[in-house]
Write a protein that holds these residues in place. Structure first.
Motif: not given
Length: 253
Positions: A15, A111, A113, A116
Motif C-alpha cells: 500500500h 492492510f 493486498k 484498496a
C-alpha cells in the motif's frame, strides 16, 4: 523530491507503493524484497532488488517487514548515518541499529493486498531522534495523508493495543456472530447494516454514549436466555466476559 527506498514486500509495503505512486513530492526509487515476485503492487521491476548491498542512495529508508525482523534487517543495512524508519505499531525506536539515524513512520490501518484503501484518510504516526529528521518525515507523511501525528514509542505501543481492541478483537466477534448465524441457518449479511450503524455512531458519539444492549440496561433475563441458547463454551465465555465488562463500566459512572 524526497527519495525513498522501501524495504519489504508485505501488506504495508504494497500500500505504500500505491500511495507514493500518486505523490508529486516523494518517490519510491527502489524496493528491496528477498523474493522479487512477492512485489504485487504496480512497480518497475528494474527498480526491485533482492540484495541489500545494492540499495540506492535515498533520503529515507522505510523498513516495512514483520516486527521480529526489523532489528535484523536494520543491522544488515550496508551504510551509516542515513535516516532509517520502520512501520511497526509496537516495536520501539531503539530496535533500529544505532549506526543510522532512527525514525518511525507508522500508518495506523489494517492492510490487505486485495483491498484498496484511501491513504489520505489513514493516520500516520511519526517519531524521530533529530528535529531535522522529524521535518523530513512530516513532509513525507503529509504527501500521502491528511492525518499526521507526532507520537512517541510509549504512546504508539498503547495506541496499537487500543487498535487491537477496536479492530482485531471486534473482527473476531464478527466471526463469532457469523458462526452463530451459520449454525442457525441465517445469512450473516442480515447483520451488516447493524455493523455499519454501530461503527458510524462512534463517529459522533463516544463509545460509552453509543453503548446499548442487554448488558447496558442490566436485562438479566435476556442475558440468561442468551447464555442458555449458546452451545459453544468459548462463545459463552466471551459473552460472559464482555457482559461483565459492560456492566462494570456502568458502575464507574
Amino acid at each position: 523530491m524526497i527519495k525513498i527506498v522501501l524495504i519489504g514486500s508485505g501488506n504495508v509495503a504494497h500500500h505504500l507503493i500505491a500511495a507514493f505512486a500518486k505523490s508529486k513530492k516523494a518517490s519510491i526509487i527502489q524496493v528491496f524484497a528477498r523474493q522479487k515476485e512477492t512485489i504485487t503492487a504496480p512497480f518497475d521491476s528494474n527498480k526491485v532488488t533482492d540484495n541489500l548491498a545494492d540499495l540506492a542512495r535515498a533520503d529515507v529508508y522505510i523498513i516495512a517487514v514483520s516486527d521480529d525482523a526489523i532489528a535484523k534487517v536494520s543491522a544488515q543495512l550496508p551504510f551509516e548515518n542515513r535516516l532509517v524508519v520502520h512501520t511497526s505499531g509496537t516495536v520501539s525506536l531503539d530496535a533500529l541499529d544505532p549506526k543510522n539515524r532512527k525514525g518511525i513512520f507508522y500508518p495506523l490501518q489494517t492492510f490487505s493486498k486485495n483491498k484498496a484503501v484511501d491513504f489520505s484518510q489513514i493516520p500516520i504516526c511519526i517519531e524521530s531522534e533529530i528535529q531535522t529528521d522529524y521535518e523530513i518525515l512530516e513532509k513525507l507523511a503529509k504527501n500521502v495523508s491528511d492525518k499526521v501525528y507526532k507520537i512517541n514509542s510509549i504512546q504508539r505501543k498503547s495506541l496499537h493495543i487500543s487498535a487491537v481492541f477496536v479492530n482485531n478483537f471486534v473482527n473476531h466477534l464478527y466471526q463469532k456472530g457469523q458462526e452463530i448465524c451459520i449454525e442457525n441457518d441465517l445469512p450473516f449479511a442480515i447483520l451488516k447494516p447493524l455493523i455499519l450503524e454501530t461503527a458510524n455512531k462512534v463517529m459522533s458519539l463516544s463509545p460509552e454514549e453509543a453503548q446499548t444492549g442487554p448488558a447496558k440496561r442490566n436485562d438479566n433475563q435476556t442475558i440468561q436466555a442468551h447464555l442458555a441458547a449458546l452451545t459453544d463454551e468459548n462463545q459463552k465465555k466471551i459473552y460472559t466476559i464482555l457482559t461483565q465488562s459492560i456492566q462494570n463500566n456502568g458502575t464507574k459512572l
